[in-house]
Design a protein around this motif. Structure first.
Motif, PDB file in Angstrom:
ATOM      1  N   GLY A 107      53.608  39.389  40.098  1.00 34.54           N
ATOM      2  CA  GLY A 107      55.045  39.536  39.909  1.00 34.54           C
ATOM      3  C   GLY A 107      55.411  39.933  38.484  1.00 34.54           C
ATOM      4  O   GLY A 107      56.306  40.761  38.262  1.00 34.54           O
ATOM      5  N   LEU A 108      54.715  39.361  37.485  1.00 37.20           N
ATOM      6  CA  LEU A 108      54.964  39.747  36.095  1.00 37.20           C
ATOM      7  C   LEU A 108      54.592  41.215  35.881  1.00 37.20           C
ATOM      8  O   LEU A 108      55.302  41.944  35.174  1.00 37.20           O
ATOM      9  N   GLY A 109      53.494  41.634  36.508  1.00 33.99           N
ATOM     10  CA  GLY A 109      53.113  43.048  36.428  1.00 33.99           C
ATOM     11  C   GLY A 109      54.161  43.942  37.054  1.00 33.99           C
ATOM     12  O   GLY A 109      54.440  45.039  36.565  1.00 33.99           O
ATOM     13  N   GLY A 110      54.761  43.463  38.158  1.00 34.32           N
ATOM     14  CA  GLY A 110      55.834  44.224  38.786  1.00 34.32           C
ATOM     15  C   GLY A 110      57.033  44.376  37.866  1.00 34.32           C
ATOM     16  O   GLY A 110      57.655  45.447  37.800  1.00 34.32           O
ATOM     17  N   ALA A 111      57.384  43.316  37.155  1.00 33.36           N
ATOM     18  CA  ALA A 111      58.512  43.378  36.218  1.00 33.36           C
ATOM     19  C   ALA A 111      58.231  44.389  35.118  1.00 33.36           C
ATOM     20  O   ALA A 111      59.109  45.190  34.743  1.00 33.36           O
ATOM     21  N   GLU A 128      50.716  50.492  26.707  1.00 33.00           N
ATOM     22  CA  GLU A 128      50.005  49.736  27.726  1.00 33.00           C
ATOM     23  C   GLU A 128      50.215  48.238  27.496  1.00 33.00           C
ATOM     24  O   GLU A 128      50.250  47.768  26.347  1.00 33.00           O
ATOM     25  N   PRO A 129      50.370  47.475  28.557  1.00 31.14           N
ATOM     26  CA  PRO A 129      50.663  46.044  28.398  1.00 31.14           C
ATOM     27  C   PRO A 129      49.478  45.268  27.837  1.00 31.14           C
ATOM     28  O   PRO A 129      48.324  45.525  28.179  1.00 31.14           O
ATOM     29  N   GLN A 130      49.802  44.308  26.997  1.00 26.98           N
ATOM     30  CA  GLN A 130      48.803  43.412  26.418  1.00 26.98           C
ATOM     31  C   GLN A 130      49.133  41.981  26.825  1.00 26.98           C
ATOM     32  O   GLN A 130      50.303  41.605  26.908  1.00 26.98           O
ATOM     33  N   ILE A 131      48.103  41.189  27.065  1.00 27.06           N
ATOM     34  CA  ILE A 131      48.299  39.784  27.425  1.00 27.06           C
ATOM     35  C   ILE A 131      48.257  38.937  26.165  1.00 27.06           C
ATOM     36  O   ILE A 131      47.374  39.101  25.316  1.00 27.06           O
ATOM     37  N   ALA A 132      49.224  38.049  26.039  1.00 24.55           N
ATOM     38  CA  ALA A 132      49.286  37.147  24.894  1.00 24.55           C
ATOM     39  C   ALA A 132      49.621  35.753  25.383  1.00 24.55           C
ATOM     40  O   ALA A 132      50.038  35.550  26.521  1.00 24.55           O
ATOM     41  N   ALA A 191      45.437  52.166  36.137  1.00 23.26           N
ATOM     42  CA  ALA A 191      44.085  51.723  35.834  1.00 23.26           C
ATOM     43  C   ALA A 191      43.915  50.249  36.168  1.00 23.26           C
ATOM     44  O   ALA A 191      44.763  49.422  35.824  1.00 23.26           O
ATOM     45  N   GLY A 192      42.830  49.927  36.878  1.00 26.10           N
ATOM     46  CA  GLY A 192      42.533  48.536  37.207  1.00 26.10           C
ATOM     47  C   GLY A 192      42.926  48.116  38.603  1.00 26.10           C
ATOM     48  O   GLY A 192      42.638  46.992  39.014  1.00 26.10           O
ATOM     49  N   ALA A 193      43.615  48.992  39.358  1.00 23.55           N
ATOM     50  CA  ALA A 193      44.007  48.667  40.729  1.00 23.55           C
ATOM     51  C   ALA A 193      44.048  49.965  41.527  1.00 23.55           C
ATOM     52  O   ALA A 193      44.290  51.043  40.976  1.00 23.55           O
ATOM     53  N   ARG A 194      43.845  49.867  42.825  1.00 21.96           N
ATOM     54  CA  ARG A 194      43.881  51.042  43.691  1.00 21.96           C
ATOM     55  C   ARG A 194      44.444  50.647  45.048  1.00 21.96           C
ATOM     56  O   ARG A 194      44.338  49.497  45.470  1.00 21.96           O
ATOM     57  N   VAL A 195      45.032  51.619  45.717  1.00 22.37           N
ATOM     58  CA  VAL A 195      45.711  51.340  46.979  1.00 22.37           C
ATOM     59  C   VAL A 195      45.022  52.069  48.122  1.00 22.37           C
ATOM     60  O   VAL A 195      44.483  53.172  47.953  1.00 22.37           O
ATOM     61  N   VAL A 196      45.037  51.433  49.291  1.00 22.67           N
ATOM     62  CA  VAL A 196      44.536  52.020  50.534  1.00 22.67           C
ATOM     63  C   VAL A 196      45.655  51.943  51.556  1.00 22.67           C
ATOM     64  O   VAL A 196      46.292  50.890  51.704  1.00 22.67           O
ATOM     65  N   LEU A 197      45.917  53.041  52.259  1.00 25.31           N
ATOM     66  CA  LEU A 197      46.904  53.070  53.334  1.00 25.31           C
ATOM     67  C   LEU A 197      46.204  53.368  54.644  1.00 25.31           C
ATOM     68  O   LEU A 197      45.281  54.187  54.689  1.00 25.31           O
ATOM     69  N   ALA A 198      46.634  52.695  55.713  1.00 25.50           N
ATOM     70  CA  ALA A 198      46.003  52.876  57.021  1.00 25.50           C
ATOM     71  C   ALA A 198      47.053  52.814  58.114  1.00 25.50           C
ATOM     72  O   ALA A 198      48.010  52.039  58.028  1.00 25.50           O
ATOM     73  N   GLY A 199      46.892  53.608  59.145  1.00 22.87           N
ATOM     74  CA  GLY A 199      47.791  53.566  60.282  1.00 22.87           C
ATOM     75  C   GLY A 199      47.666  52.254  61.041  1.00 22.87           C
ATOM     76  O   GLY A 199      46.620  51.590  61.014  1.00 22.87           O
ATOM     77  N   GLN A 305      45.531  41.525  37.844  1.00 22.95           N
ATOM     78  CA  GLN A 305      46.761  41.092  38.522  1.00 22.95           C
ATOM     79  C   GLN A 305      47.965  41.883  38.010  1.00 22.95           C
ATOM     80  O   GLN A 305      48.833  42.300  38.796  1.00 22.95           O
ATOM     81  N   ILE A 306      48.029  42.092  36.703  1.00 20.85           N
ATOM     82  CA  ILE A 306      49.115  42.899  36.143  1.00 20.85           C
ATOM     83  C   ILE A 306      49.054  44.315  36.692  1.00 20.85           C
ATOM     84  O   ILE A 306      50.085  44.897  37.077  1.00 20.85           O
ATOM     85  N   ALA A 307      47.856  44.879  36.748  1.00 22.82           N
ATOM     86  CA  ALA A 307      47.705  46.236  37.277  1.00 22.82           C
ATOM     87  C   ALA A 307      48.151  46.316  38.723  1.00 22.82           C
ATOM     88  O   ALA A 307      48.828  47.276  39.133  1.00 22.82           O
TER      89      ALA A 307
END
Length: 391
Positions: A107-111, A128-132, A191-199, A305-307
């Motif tokens: 959710g934070l990544g979404g924001a 690019e986002p940095q974690i602190a 970078a760090g995440a990828r999506v798959v779509l399927a019928g 998770q952010i990605a």
């Protein structure tokens, strides 16, 4: 009839709703807050246009409109001297649904992803986002420096105020391949995440649907998970106006009349609510043009998770821009988290790997399709409620 049964059967009862007594209905309408509707919980959706070039506050206004788990809005947002800050609000978590705060950080990544989309139209650019980590309690946060740039609105910017989670059934017909290609092109890579779509009728789609239904049953059988999810259900318009968060009858995809009547029915307990959630999930799985999932290498890596959150935000905006609807269906990874929390050798950790096809772990799942009805926005807490400087 209770409220959750109403949500499942409302489309079948037709004119039977007229049997509600006028006096009783009037009393319940007053108690539910239907007579005195408050527009304030929805005002943030209409605020983006007030920010012009160079106004960094527009980044915060966009961030709070992001997709997030169960509409918990688990963030505080603000601006430092030269950066956007999105901080985890640890009090706004899902308990046994999210014991490792995996979904919270999505959710934070979404924001952050929503702010990224808004930035070019404001003549701004985000690094690019940095974690602190900050404060005595070590609250986690995302920080990204802000720079000036030419004003060039992002192709998804117009969808920021239009995006919403549609829980109503969709047209079950497959979405055209060229429209899927446009959605993916608008989304772009993260970078760090990828999506798959399927019928829906593909082997992968059927497998995800079957596992999602089984995971919903498992959640209902877990009393703690049921309770922890139930506390975020807002029964009436009055509760929505008070809390400005959570899931409500108004966002269930019913007609305005049925939505009003649903809010006048007595509330139910967590176990009863769960049974009707299961029935609704069956309808949602059947009413989908397709399914998708987001993969990461490690379910519990914060950067991943952010990605995933950034990718989902862009993807949901792209669906919106194409006139399509989408809804998260995260029961499978939620059960994987629960197994891990309890230290038990359950099947769900293996299933998030199985659904990933051996190329990562499934951290986020959803359905998409052509909407059969429009749904309203969910309530949002205003900036003054979540401002870091005022926290």
């Amino acid at each position: 009839m209770d409220r959750r049964r109403f949500l499942v059967t409302a489309t079948a009862v037709g004119g039977g709703a007229a049997a509600i007594g006028a006096a009783g209905a009037g009393w319940r309408a007053h108690e539910a807050g239907l007579i005195y509707q408050d527009p304030a919980p929805f005002a943030p959706w209409f605020s983006l246009g007030q920010y012009g070039p160079g106004e960094r506050e527009g980044l915060c206004a966009a961030a709070i409109l992001a997709s997030n788990p169960h509409n918990t809005q688990p963030w505080r947002v603000g601006l430092s001297d030269a950066a956007l800050v999105v901080e985890a609000d640890e009090a706004r978590h899902l308990g046994a649904f999210d014991p490792f705060r995996r979904e919270m950080w999505i959710g934070l990544g979404g924001a952050f992803g929503a702010a990224e989309v808004a930035a070019p139209g404001l003549g701004l650019a985000l690094a690019e986002p940095q974690i602190a980590w900050s404060g005595a309690a070590g609250a986690g946060r995302i920080e990204a420096s802000i720079a000036r740039a030419a004003v060039a609105p992002h192709p998804l910017a117009a969808a920021l105020a239009e995006r919403r989670t549609n829980r109503a059934p969709y047209d079950p017909a497959p979405v055209a391949p060229d429209q899927i290609e446009r959605v993916l092109a608008l989304t772009g890579p993260v970078a760090g995440a990828r999506v798959v779509l399927a019928g829906r009728e593909t082997e992968a789609g059927r497998r995800l649907a079957a596992m999602t239904l089984e995971a919903t049953e498992a959640i209902n059988a877990d009393a703690q998970m049921s309770r922890d999810g139930h506390v975020w259900f807002r029964n009436t318009a009055r509760e929505v106006a008070e809390h400005r968060d959570g899931v409500s009858v108004a966002t269930a995809g019913l007609s305005p009349v049925m939505t009003a009547l649903g809010q006048m029915l007595p509330p139910v307990d967590a176990a009863t609510s769960g049974r009707y959630w299961l029935a609704s999930t069956k309808d949602q799985l059947a009413g989908a043009g397709g399914f998708g999932w987001i993969l990461v290498d490690d379910l519990y890596d914060r950067a991943g998770q952010i990605a995933a959150g950034r990718l989902w935000q862009r993807l949901h905006l792209a669906f919106t821009a194409e006139g399509l609807a989408a809804q998260p269906l995260n029961q499978v990874p939620e059960m994987a988290d629960r197994d891990r929390q309890l230290g038990r050798d359950g099947p769900w950790g293996k299933r998030v790997a199985e659904l990933a096809g051996g190329v990562g772990r499934l951290t986020f799942a959803f359905r998409f399709g052509r909407p059969l009805k429009a749904v309203p926005h969910a309530a949002r807490r205003p900036l003054e409620w979540v401002d870091l400087q005022g926290a």
